[in-house]
Design a protein around this motif. Sequence first.
Motif, PDB file in Angstrom:
ATOM      1  N   ALA A  34      -4.300   4.472   3.220  1.00 24.79           N
ATOM      2  CA  ALA A  34      -3.371   3.985   2.389  1.00 24.79           C
ATOM      3  C   ALA A  34      -4.167   3.606   1.232  1.00 24.79           C
ATOM      4  O   ALA A  34      -3.444   3.576  -0.156  1.00 24.79           O
ATOM      5  CB  ALA A  34      -2.651   2.767   2.823  1.00 24.79           C
ATOM      6  N   THR A  76      -4.753   2.376  -6.804  1.00 28.35           N
ATOM      7  CA  THR A  76      -4.083   2.290  -5.413  1.00 28.35           C
ATOM      8  C   THR A  76      -4.241   0.899  -4.726  1.00 28.35           C
ATOM      9  O   THR A  76      -3.301   0.238  -4.437  1.00 28.35           O
ATOM     10  CB  THR A  76      -4.160   3.403  -4.433  1.00 28.35           C
ATOM     11  OG1 THR A  76      -3.862   4.586  -5.162  1.00 28.35           O
ATOM     12  CG2 THR A  76      -3.354   3.297  -3.157  1.00 28.35           C
ATOM     13  N   LYS A 125       3.658   5.398   5.640  1.00 28.91           N
ATOM     14  CA  LYS A 125       4.071   6.304   4.420  1.00 28.91           C
ATOM     15  C   LYS A 125       5.415   6.711   4.544  1.00 28.91           C
ATOM     16  O   LYS A 125       6.037   7.311   3.820  1.00 28.91           O
ATOM     17  CB  LYS A 125       3.389   7.711   4.666  1.00 28.91           C
ATOM     18  CG  LYS A 125       1.999   7.797   4.081  1.00 28.91           C
ATOM     19  CD  LYS A 125       1.050   9.100   4.294  1.00 28.91           C
ATOM     20  CE  LYS A 125      -0.293   8.764   3.747  1.00 28.91           C
ATOM     21  NZ  LYS A 125      -0.524   8.389   2.470  1.00 28.91           N
ATOM     22  N   SER A 166       7.768   0.916   4.370  1.00 30.37           N
ATOM     23  CA  SER A 166       6.750   2.239   3.655  1.00 30.37           C
ATOM     24  C   SER A 166       6.262   1.156   2.587  1.00 30.37           C
ATOM     25  O   SER A 166       6.922   0.502   1.763  1.00 30.37           O
ATOM     26  CB  SER A 166       8.024   3.016   2.618  1.00 30.37           C
ATOM     27  OG  SER A 166       7.280   3.824   1.545  1.00 30.37           O
ATOM     28  N   ASP A 204       4.454   2.755   0.230  1.00 30.59           N
ATOM     29  CA  ASP A 204       4.973   3.293  -1.084  1.00 30.59           C
ATOM     30  C   ASP A 204       6.025   2.916  -1.826  1.00 30.59           C
ATOM     31  O   ASP A 204       6.337   3.330  -3.131  1.00 30.59           O
ATOM     32  CB  ASP A 204       4.980   4.933  -0.949  1.00 30.59           C
ATOM     33  CG  ASP A 204       3.497   5.554  -0.299  1.00 30.59           C
ATOM     34  OD1 ASP A 204       2.413   4.813  -0.487  1.00 30.59           O
ATOM     35  OD2 ASP A 204       3.707   6.368   0.564  1.00 30.59           O
ATOM     36  N   GLU A 205       6.830   2.117  -1.484  1.00 35.01           N
ATOM     37  CA  GLU A 205       7.987   1.469  -1.875  1.00 35.01           C
ATOM     38  C   GLU A 205       7.782   0.211  -2.978  1.00 35.01           C
ATOM     39  O   GLU A 205       7.551  -0.448  -2.582  1.00 35.01           O
ATOM     40  CB  GLU A 205       9.172   1.414  -1.064  1.00 35.01           C
ATOM     41  CG  GLU A 205      10.492   0.803  -1.650  1.00 35.01           C
ATOM     42  CD  GLU A 205      11.188   1.823  -2.482  1.00 35.01           C
ATOM     43  OE1 GLU A 205      11.832   1.800  -3.200  1.00 35.01           O
ATOM     44  OE2 GLU A 205      11.039   3.157  -2.006  1.00 35.01           O
TER      45      GLU A 205
END
Length: 254
Positions: free
Chosen positions: A33, A46, A179, A232, A234-235
């Motif tokens: 991640a 990130t 993910k 998630s 990524d949200e």
Amino acid sequence: MADDAHTPTSPDTADLPSQTRFHRVMLKISGEALMGPQGFGLHPPTVERIAREVKTVHDMGVEICMVIGGGNIFRGLQGSAQGMERTTADYMGMLATVMNALGMQAALEQIGVFTRVISAIPMDQVCEPYIRRRAVRHLEKKRVVIFAAGTGNPYFTTDTAATLRANEMACQAIFKGTKVDGVYDKDPVKFPDAKRFDKVTYDEVLAQHLGVMDASAIALARDNNLPIIVFSLDEPGGLRGILAGEGTYTTVHS
């Protein structure tokens, strides 16, 4: 320590903001991640984004533990599969988690969140050794605590380490950042007809090999009735939203 005067003592659960039912949680994320689009190592934007997600939850008054995998740097199982002796490979993977923990600590402290890295393998020059009461005290002082080096033993994954530390710290849930936005009956990336579960039991995860965490971690969570919330990573704002009872996720429970 110098920052003690600036960190409040732990409030009672009743004093927490009304938007969350959790007082203390474990956030488990993979090393992958942190590598973003570059495919290896740490991707600073990130890492910063995830740190800001953690800060939004910290600002809600929630006490946060973290365990970060090391697969973006070295994965023990892969090393073992390529002929390296398993114990050596696993120790190398544990050291990779320390590097990730230090990177996340730096990102969190740059945005004003006091953080402690606690390693199961002693390395006093860079982080603290694991002492349970000291770790609990850091949480009570509203510091984010990142547990590194797994359990300190080979043959155990960081999933198991996260579940072990979550139980030791009396966390109310494990938040597993992935993910995808929950647990599916098959890989949603490969199969468009994959079905997402809102809730699933520990035994169903084990019986159907749903891949939430390894079997040892699931069994340890089940035996201690510790829920696992899969969401998630990524949200944007996803973690805060789930703590407020919103968003899409899967709960693994008894």
